[in-house]
Write an enzyme that holds these catalytic residues in place. Structure first.
Site, PDB file in Angstrom:
ATOM      1  N   LYS A  26     -13.478  -0.387 -13.276  1.00 36.23           N
ATOM      2  CA  LYS A  26     -13.524  -1.790 -12.890  1.00 36.23           C
ATOM      3  C   LYS A  26     -13.771  -2.693 -14.102  1.00 36.23           C
ATOM      4  O   LYS A  26     -13.224  -3.792 -14.197  1.00 36.23           O
ATOM      5  CB  LYS A  26     -14.603  -2.005 -11.824  1.00 36.23           C
ATOM      6  CG  LYS A  26     -14.255  -1.398 -10.478  1.00 36.23           C
ATOM      7  CD  LYS A  26     -12.965  -1.991  -9.934  1.00 36.23           C
ATOM      8  CE  LYS A  26     -12.617  -1.472  -8.554  1.00 36.23           C
ATOM      9  NZ  LYS A  26     -11.374  -2.079  -8.017  1.00 36.23           N
TER      10      LYS A  26
ATOM     11  N   ASP B 185       0.858  -1.182   0.000  1.00 39.68           N
ATOM     12  CA  ASP B 185       0.000   0.000   0.000  1.00 39.68           C
ATOM     13  C   ASP B 185       0.893   1.230   0.000  1.00 39.68           C
ATOM     14  O   ASP B 185       2.117   1.118   0.163  1.00 39.68           O
ATOM     15  CB  ASP B 185      -0.936  -0.004   1.228  1.00 39.68           C
ATOM     16  CG  ASP B 185      -2.283   0.646   0.931  1.00 39.68           C
ATOM     17  OD1 ASP B 185      -2.295   1.717   0.290  1.00 39.68           O
ATOM     18  OD2 ASP B 185      -3.326   0.107   1.343  1.00 39.68           O
TER      19      ASP B 185
ATOM     20  N   TYR C 267     -15.818   5.218 -11.745  1.00 36.90           N
ATOM     21  CA  TYR C 267     -15.293   4.130 -10.914  1.00 36.90           C
ATOM     22  C   TYR C 267     -15.709   2.776 -11.486  1.00 36.90           C
ATOM     23  O   TYR C 267     -14.874   1.880 -11.663  1.00 36.90           O
ATOM     24  CB  TYR C 267     -15.809   4.280  -9.480  1.00 36.90           C
ATOM     25  CG  TYR C 267     -15.548   3.073  -8.614  1.00 36.90           C
ATOM     26  CD1 TYR C 267     -14.293   2.847  -8.068  1.00 36.90           C
ATOM     27  CD2 TYR C 267     -16.555   2.145  -8.339  1.00 36.90           C
ATOM     28  CE1 TYR C 267     -14.049   1.736  -7.275  1.00 36.90           C
ATOM     29  CE2 TYR C 267     -16.327   1.038  -7.553  1.00 36.90           C
ATOM     30  CZ  TYR C 267     -15.061   0.838  -7.025  1.00 36.90           C
ATOM     31  OH  TYR C 267     -14.828  -0.266  -6.259  1.00 36.90           O
TER      32      TYR C 267
ATOM     33  N   GLY D 178      -6.054  -2.905  -4.246  1.00 39.42           N
ATOM     34  CA  GLY D 178      -5.594  -1.530  -4.184  1.00 39.42           C
ATOM     35  C   GLY D 178      -6.279  -0.646  -5.212  1.00 39.42           C
ATOM     36  O   GLY D 178      -6.803  -1.118  -6.219  1.00 39.42           O
TER      37      GLY D 178
END
Length: 275
Positions: free
Chosen positions: A142, A32, A138, A72
């Protein structure tokens, strides 16, 4: 699986997952942009501070790894430039870094928002392999990640499992969770199934629990050995007390997979804290 890389390893969902994936002889490598906080019950872990959109860092992080769980990236609506850089290009870097390092098993955290505009009225069997129908930038990022996974499965023979996750949280965050909730225990069952199923190739699987009011099929998950055990229905009294009675079938804000995300402004941060 002896060593598993988890991107987004400092995040809230990773914190739910880490103790549930702990096994004797298994090490979780947490990547991360900041170090992951300790989590009670976690097993052997190591920390890598890096960004998923750094290809060289991703390649190094994938060294000696048996599988990657890619969680992530940006988890809410944001500017399209950020979605391109972090979510779309970042997923490419994770896949390409894994390929360079010889990792064969990839688990990509996709989202219900990849098909957010799909109408759920009267449905209990929406298949996991619905074509992309994103509700936001968003959701679009994906779909892009899923298709990158498809490319790497087809071209390089990698096993890539894309999880169209509903609402992965300790409790359903609102009425929509009666259909879309993924409990922490079921989330771990799903990831473990993805890690252990032999030769899955490319798969799309819903990330939901065995909710009484679910819209989505469980068949694709069961085909890889995922048998969810939890049901959001047990939270119904609590949800009614907090939000009032809700009609999942007729509430216009809930009749699509993406719920209220279908009407938020594009390219801005969503006010919702959960998917």
């Amino acid at each position: 699986m002896r060593r598993i890389l988890i991107t987004g390893g400092a995040g809230k969902v990773a914190a739910l997952l880490r103790p549930r994936l702990a096994r004797p002889g298994r090490l979780l490598r947490l990547l991360d942009v900041r170090p992951a906080d300790p989590v009670e019950g976690a097993g052997d872990e190591e920390v890598v501070v890096a960004s998923v959109d750094d290809l060289e860092a991703m390649t190094a992080a994938c060294k000696d790894v048996d599988a990657v769980v890619h969680m992530g990236g940006l988890a809410k609506e944001d500017a399209v430039e950020n979605m391109l850089q972090v979510n779309a290009y970042g997923t490419f870097c994770v896949l390409e870094g894994a390929r360079r390092a010889g990792v064969r098993r990839m688990i990509l955290a996709s989202s219900n928002h990849a098909v957010g505009f799909e109408d759920v009225t009267g449905r209990t069997d929406l298949p996991a392999d619905l074509p992309g129908r994103p509700d936001t930038m968003y959701g679009w990022s994906k779909v892009a990640g899923e298709m990158a996974g498809r490319l790497y499965a087809d071209r390089f023979g990698m096993d890539v499992l894309c999880l169209r996750i509903g609402q992965w949280a300790p409790t359903p965050p609102g009425p929509r969770g009666l259909a879309a909730w993924l409990s922490p225990d079921d989330g771990a069952r799903l990831v473990e199934a993805c890690l252990t199923v032999p030769d899955p190739g490319f798969r799309l699987v819903w990330g939901i629990s065995r909710n009484t009011r679910r819209w989505c099929s469980l068949a694709e998950g069961e085909a890889i050995g995922y048998f969810p055990q939890d049901d959001a229905e047990r939270f119904l009294p609590q949800l009614v007390a907090e939000h009032g009675e809700s009609d999942l079938e007729h509430d216009p804000a809930l009749r699509r997979v993406g719920g209220p995300w279908c009407s938020i402004p594009l390219g801005r941060r969503s006010g919702s804290a959960a998917g």
